[in-house]
Every structure is written in C-alpha cells, then in structure tokens.
Design a protein around this motif. Structure first.
Motif, PDB file in Angstrom:
ATOM      1  N   UNK A  62       0.831  -1.204   0.000  1.00 18.03           N
ATOM      2  CA  UNK A  62       0.000   0.000   0.000  1.00 18.03           C
ATOM      3  C   UNK A  62       0.862   1.249   0.000  1.00 18.03           C
ATOM      4  N   UNK A  63       1.924   1.241   0.796  1.00 20.27           N
ATOM      5  CA  UNK A  63       2.835   2.390   0.842  1.00 20.27           C
ATOM      6  C   UNK A  63       3.460   2.632  -0.532  1.00 20.27           C
ATOM      7  N   UNK A  64       3.868   1.558  -1.217  1.00 20.37           N
ATOM      8  CA  UNK A  64       4.454   1.690  -2.541  1.00 20.37           C
ATOM      9  C   UNK A  64       3.436   2.275  -3.520  1.00 20.37           C
ATOM     10  N   UNK A  65       2.195   1.815  -3.447  1.00 15.60           N
ATOM     11  CA  UNK A  65       1.152   2.325  -4.332  1.00 15.60           C
ATOM     12  C   UNK A  65       0.891   3.816  -4.069  1.00 15.60           C
ATOM     13  N   UNK A  69       1.317   6.844  -6.738  1.00 12.84           N
ATOM     14  CA  UNK A  69       0.226   7.776  -7.027  1.00 12.84           C
ATOM     15  C   UNK A  69       0.650   9.221  -6.751  1.00 12.84           C
ATOM     16  N   UNK A  70       1.410   9.437  -5.692  1.00 12.76           N
ATOM     17  CA  UNK A  70       1.910  10.783  -5.403  1.00 12.76           C
ATOM     18  C   UNK A  70       2.814  11.277  -6.525  1.00 12.76           C
ATOM     19  N   UNK A  71       3.671  10.394  -7.048  1.00 12.57           N
ATOM     20  CA  UNK A  71       4.566  10.768  -8.146  1.00 12.57           C
ATOM     21  C   UNK A  71       3.755  11.115  -9.394  1.00 12.57           C
ATOM     22  N   UNK A  72       2.731  10.327  -9.681  1.00 12.92           N
ATOM     23  CA  UNK A  72       1.877  10.616 -10.847  1.00 12.92           C
ATOM     24  C   UNK A  72       1.146  11.941 -10.667  1.00 12.92           C
ATOM     25  N   UNK A  73       0.646  12.181  -9.475  1.00 19.46           N
ATOM     26  CA  UNK A  73      -0.065  13.426  -9.197  1.00 19.46           C
ATOM     27  C   UNK A  73       0.877  14.616  -9.329  1.00 19.46           C
TER      28      UNK A  73
END
Length: 87
Positions: A62-65, A69-73
């Motif tokens: 979950x932390x990796x996901x 997602x933060x990087x994509x955002x």
C-alpha cells in the motif's frame, strides 16, 4: 494462538524459583500458574506472527502504491513547458 510449550516452560521456570521447602507444592503451583498465565494471556489482544507478517506485506504494498500515485499526481500538477510557435 498461544504456544502451549512456551506456557509450559514459563510455568516450569516459575516453579523452579520456589524455595526448597516449598518444592513439594511445586507441581500444584505449576498447574495453577499455567492456568492463570493462559487465562490472562488469552485476554490480551495478540495476533499471530503469520498475521503480523501478512499485514506488514499489505502495508508495504500500500505504501508503494501511495508513493507511485503521489509521483503521478506531482507529474500531472507540474506545468508542461510552453512550446514555441516558431514556424
């Protein structure tokens, strides 16, 4: 959930600490101590090692996901460089 062998070992350790004059009652004490220990430990909110390891793996995934997602955002929020119309 609780390892009976560990409870047995703990009860034996407690019984072995009794003074020599009380050794006659050691067997009875061991049985009662084991019973009390098991009763009290069963009231605690423990999880098995397997369950702990599974939840740790879920948390890591979950932390990796979340990081992905933060990087994509961040990439979506970063303004694109302006293209020049030099034709």
């Amino acid at each position: 959930m609780l390892n009976p062998q560990k409870l047995e070992e703990l009860a034996q350790q407690l019984a072995s600490t009794l003074p020599p004059g009380v050794k006659a009652a050691a067997d009875e004490f061991e049985v009662k101590a084991k019973s009390v220990l098991q009763s009290q430990l069963s009231k605690l909110d423990f999880v098995s090692r397997d369950e702990f390891d599974r939840q740790t793996a879920v948390l890591a995934k979950t932390r990796m996901m979340v990081e992905q997602l933060e990087a994509r955002l961040d990439a979506l929020e970063t303004p694109a460089p302006e293209q020049s119309d030099a034709e």
